[in-house]
Motif scaffolding. Structure first.
Motif, short mmCIF file in Angstrom:
data_model
loop_
_atom_site.label_atom_id
_atom_site.label_comp_id
_atom_site.label_asym_id
_atom_site.label_seq_id
_atom_site.Cartn_x
_atom_site.Cartn_y
_atom_site.Cartn_z
N LEU A 71 0.84 -1.19 0.00
CA LEU A 71 0.00 0.00 0.00
C LEU A 71 0.88 1.25 0.00
CD1 LEU A 71 -2.64 -0.92 2.75
CD2 LEU A 71 -2.69 -1.45 0.32
N GLU A 72 0.65 2.10 -0.98
CA GLU A 72 1.32 3.41 -1.03
C GLU A 72 0.33 4.44 -0.48
OE1 GLU A 72 4.36 3.95 -2.07
OE2 GLU A 72 4.87 2.09 -3.13
N CYS A 73 0.71 5.11 0.60
CA CYS A 73 -0.21 6.04 1.26
C CYS A 73 0.42 7.42 1.43
CB CYS A 73 -0.60 5.52 2.66
SG CYS A 73 -1.26 3.84 2.68
N SER A 74 -0.37 8.44 1.24
CA SER A 74 0.10 9.81 1.51
C SER A 74 -0.39 10.23 2.89
CB SER A 74 -0.41 10.78 0.44
OG SER A 74 -1.82 10.77 0.39
N ILE A 75 0.47 10.94 3.61
CA ILE A 75 0.12 11.40 4.95
C ILE A 75 -0.73 12.67 4.83
CG2 ILE A 75 1.02 12.26 7.15
CD1 ILE A 75 3.59 10.67 6.55
N ILE A 76 -1.92 12.66 5.41
CA ILE A 76 -2.79 13.84 5.32
C ILE A 76 -3.00 14.52 6.67
CG2 ILE A 76 -4.01 12.95 3.30
CD1 ILE A 76 -6.33 12.23 5.14
N GLY A 77 -2.50 13.92 7.75
CA GLY A 77 -2.65 14.57 9.05
C GLY A 77 -2.33 13.62 10.18
N THR A 78 -2.76 14.01 11.34
CA THR A 78 -2.51 13.21 12.54
C THR A 78 -3.71 13.31 13.47
OG1 THR A 78 -0.91 12.81 14.33
CG2 THR A 78 -1.41 15.11 13.79
N VAL A 79 -3.80 12.38 14.42
CA VAL A 79 -4.86 12.41 15.43
C VAL A 79 -4.25 12.79 16.76
CG1 VAL A 79 -6.61 11.08 16.65
CG2 VAL A 79 -6.23 10.67 14.22
N LYS A 80 -4.78 13.90 17.33
CA LYS A 80 -4.33 14.36 18.64
C LYS A 80 -5.53 14.48 19.56
CE LYS A 80 -0.37 17.06 16.96
NZ LYS A 80 0.24 18.42 16.92
N ASN A 81 -5.45 13.83 20.69
CA ASN A 81 -6.54 13.85 21.68
C ASN A 81 -7.87 13.48 21.03
OD1 ASN A 81 -4.76 14.84 23.72
ND2 ASN A 81 -5.01 16.91 22.89
N GLY A 82 -7.80 12.53 20.10
CA GLY A 82 -9.02 12.02 19.48
C GLY A 82 -9.53 12.81 18.30
N SER A 83 -8.91 13.96 18.00
CA SER A 83 -9.37 14.81 16.90
C SER A 83 -8.33 14.87 15.78
CB SER A 83 -9.69 16.22 17.39
OG SER A 83 -10.80 16.23 18.24
N PHE A 84 -8.83 14.99 14.57
CA PHE A 84 -7.95 15.09 13.41
C PHE A 84 -7.30 16.47 13.35
CE2 PHE A 84 -7.14 16.23 8.99
CZ PHE A 84 -6.36 15.17 8.58
N GLU A 85 -6.02 16.50 13.02
CA GLU A 85 -5.29 17.75 12.81
C GLU A 85 -4.46 17.61 11.54
OE1 GLU A 85 -5.63 20.37 14.65
OE2 GLU A 85 -6.61 19.56 16.44
N LYS A 86 -4.46 18.66 10.72
CA LYS A 86 -3.67 18.60 9.48
C LYS A 86 -2.18 18.70 9.75
CE LYS A 86 -6.97 20.28 6.09
NZ LYS A 86 -7.29 21.34 5.12
N ALA A 87 -1.81 19.50 10.72
CA ALA A 87 -0.39 19.71 11.00
C ALA A 87 0.23 18.43 11.56
CB ALA A 87 -0.21 20.86 11.98
N VAL A 88 1.40 18.08 11.03
CA VAL A 88 2.14 16.92 11.51
C VAL A 88 3.47 17.43 12.06
CG1 VAL A 88 3.20 14.71 10.93
CG2 VAL A 88 1.08 15.42 9.80
N ASP A 89 3.60 17.44 13.38
CA ASP A 89 4.85 17.93 13.97
C ASP A 89 5.71 16.80 14.53
OD1 ASP A 89 3.25 17.29 16.12
OD2 ASP A 89 2.94 19.38 16.74
N ARG A 90 5.15 15.59 14.62
CA ARG A 90 5.93 14.44 15.08
C ARG A 90 5.57 13.23 14.23
NH1 ARG A 90 4.79 12.82 20.79
NH2 ARG A 90 6.72 11.62 20.57
N TYR A 91 6.52 12.32 14.08
CA TYR A 91 6.29 11.11 13.30
C TYR A 91 6.49 9.89 14.20
CZ TYR A 91 6.36 13.94 9.08
OH TYR A 91 6.06 14.87 8.12
N PRO A 92 5.82 8.78 13.90
CA PRO A 92 6.00 7.57 14.71
C PRO A 92 7.34 6.90 14.43
CG PRO A 92 4.53 7.12 12.87
CD PRO A 92 4.82 8.60 12.84
N THR A 93 7.69 5.98 15.30
CA THR A 93 8.88 5.16 15.09
C THR A 93 8.56 4.11 14.03
OG1 THR A 93 8.23 3.56 16.76
CG2 THR A 93 9.50 5.49 17.50
N MET A 94 9.52 3.24 13.74
CA MET A 94 9.30 2.17 12.77
C MET A 94 8.44 1.05 13.33
SD MET A 94 10.72 2.93 9.87
CE MET A 94 11.03 1.41 9.00
N LYS A 95 8.28 1.02 14.65
CA LYS A 95 7.46 -0.04 15.26
C LYS A 95 6.02 0.42 15.33
CE LYS A 95 11.27 -1.86 18.04
NZ LYS A 95 11.75 -2.17 19.41
N VAL A 96 5.30 0.21 14.27
CA VAL A 96 3.95 0.73 14.17
C VAL A 96 2.97 -0.39 13.86
CG1 VAL A 96 4.68 3.02 13.39
CG2 VAL A 96 4.18 1.24 11.71
#
Length: 519
Positions: A71-96
């Motif tokens: 699957l090739e996926c584009s990042i469109i945002g992140t979930v913070k405190n249960g809500s969607f946010e467009k801004a991505v200021d942190r990325y997960p580790t490889m263990k996902v």
């Protein structure tokens, strides 16, 4: 599931058929390491056969399979405190871990995005789609798509939603008369019932846009016309709508074209003895074509609305109709106006609205949005424009760059975005994109998209009428939306060829030709 790659805007996931067996293009996938959760959109899926099961690893399968899905996926945002946010200021580790976002997940992510107006439904989740009204109207917006993609229906839906606000103030430039019957709009039908006196263009635009005299090359004619203008309009300003008598103006130009002046010498004999000799005036014979143009326009019935005798007070009356917010929408109906005049009228009204708005302080101003239907016609991306055409485009460019400060924004609609002015397109913060097949148009829109949104444009050729992507800061997620039809729909000018051919009788070409010739 195995994460292959993560970059600042993309994620690549390798999986088997049991995981994500119902995933589709444009579905949302959650990718999380327990601390940071990314929301990604599926852009591509690849099914690859493999003979070496160890290549994936024993733990990657619940049941053994002989093929792998990537699957090739584009990042469109992140979930913070249960809500969607467009801004991505942190990325997960490889263990996902990753999972397809369900309707319940989706509704939870978007529960706070229910302000503004409802434009339709997210098709993948059958969930209401809201547009933030402040962000949409505050920073310019653009709706694009092929003919028949549903642009007019989308515009009508937005107008109808905005009309519910007691202080809404939208001005529509309606080239084809599609919005003239909306109950919440004041229709201003220029040409048929409403004159637009030629003096309202101001001297400069009247000469260049209506009389079609090129300032750059016709210097003698321009000097003569300017001389006549200031004689009939001593208080005139060349770029302001100041009343003058057009008939008197034509008389003066005609006089200059025929003028004979005394030479200071007299005949000494013959029948003219004692009479002063005369010679041709400075402009004698040099304005004949201009005079013919001035007179031809005035007697052509198609342009009669330009020559109604209305004094300076008409300007105040007309602008009150256009700008007063006693009606939420004012529709400038130009469907009965000849095309060569309709475009300059759009420019004049735009300039008047913007200049009037600039006179208010920020505390006093009532915001106004100019809805520009078929915008590519009068806001083109063409560097071969005449001086007069360039002036009109500059008005819209000024609004796109500075208009927000003076409570004036643009909402442009076009079937040919590649022909639209690039400066204006670059200033639009929100795009509504319907079905588009033309590669130039798609490339133009892709160039305006934020990172991660370009890929969705390639999906638009598969859209049905009414399907759109809304991309920008006024919506949380760039997912396909089916626009809900307005209660009052636009009046389409589409002609059903087959049905018309099936039922029509003989054409009266003689009558139509006579009407064209006689004007």
């Amino acid at each position: 599931m195995k994460l292959i790659k993560i970059s600042n805007d993309k994620v690549q996931i390798r999986t088997d058929y049991k995981e994500f067996n119902d995933v589709r293009i444009n579905d949302l996938i959650s990718v999380s390491d327990g601390d940071v959760e990314l929301v990604t959109m599926v852009n591509a899926m690849t099914d690859t056969d493999t003979e070496d099961e160890d290549e994936i690893g024993e733990n990657d399968y619940i049941l053994q399979n002989d093929s792998v899905k990537v699957l090739e996926c584009s990042i469109i945002g992140t979930v913070k405190n249960g809500s969607f946010e467009k801004a991505v200021d942190r990325y997960p580790t490889m263990k996902v871990s990753a999972h397809r976002i369900s309707r319940d997940d989706f509704s939870g992510m978007l529960q706070k995005y229910n302000k503004g107006f409802r434009i339709g439904q997210y098709t993948a989740y059958d969930f209401p789609a809201y547009v933030d009204g402040n962000k949409f109207f505050q920073r310019h917006a653009c709706v694009v798509g092929n003919t028949g993609a549903g642009k007019s229906e989308t515009v009508a839906r937005i107008l109808e939603q905005a009309s519910k606000l007691p202080g809404a103030n939208l001005i529509v430039f309606d080239i084809h008369g599609e919005y003239k019957n909306l109950s919440y709009a004041r229709n201003i039908p220029i040409g048929t019932d409403r004159p637009f006196p030629i003096w309202m263009f101001g001297f400069t635009d009247m000469v260049s846009n209506i009389l079609k005299i090129k300032e750059e090359s016709a210097t003698v004619a321009m000097t003569a016309l300017r001389k006549c203008y200031y004689k009939v309009c001593p208080n005139g300003k060349e770029n302001r709508p100041v009343y003058f008598d057009y008939a008197e103006f034509v008389k003066l130009v005609k006089f200059l074209d025929e003028e004979m002046i005394g030479s200071g010498e007299y005949y000494k004999s013959g029948a003219k003895a004692g009479q002063e000799k005369v010679t041709k005036g400075e402009y004698n014979g040099k304005l004949t074509n201009v005079v013919n143009t001035l007179m031809d326009k005035a007697i052509d019935s198609r342009y009669s609305f330009l020559f109604e005798h209305e004094g300076q007070g008409y300007l105040f009356e007309f602008m009150r109709e256009v700008m007063n917010n006693d009606m939420p929408v004012k529709n400038i109906d130009l469907s009965e106006v000849p095309h060569d005049v309709a475009i300059p009228i759009v420019g004049v009204i735009t300039k008047l609205v913007y200049e009037i708005q600039r006179t208010y302080s920020s505390e006093e101003v009532t915001p106004v949005t100019l809805v520009c239907d078929e915008a590519h016609v009068y806001i083109p991306n063409d560097y071969q424009l005449s001086a007069s055409q360039r002036r009109m485009v500059e008005i819209f460019e000024d609004i796109s760059k500075e208009g927000r400060k003076f409570g004036t924004t643009l909402f442009v609609a076009s079937q040919r975005p590649s022909e639209l002015n690039k400066t204006i397109m670059a200033q639009c913060a929100n795009f509504i994109v319907g079905k588009m097949n033309n590669e130039n148009d798609k490339s133009m829109i892709k160039g305006m998209m934020p990172d991660g949104s370009e890929a969705v444009i390639d999906e638009t050729p598969m859209f049905s009428p009414g399907d759109v992507f809304v991309i920008g800061d006024a919506v949380p997620v760039p997912l396909k939306i089916h626009v809900q039809l307005a209660q009052e729909r636009p009046q389409s000018r589409t002609i059903e060829f087959w049905d018309r051919w099936k039922s029509s009788g003989m054409i009266d070409v003689t009558q139509a030709t006579t009407k064209y010739i006689t004007g």
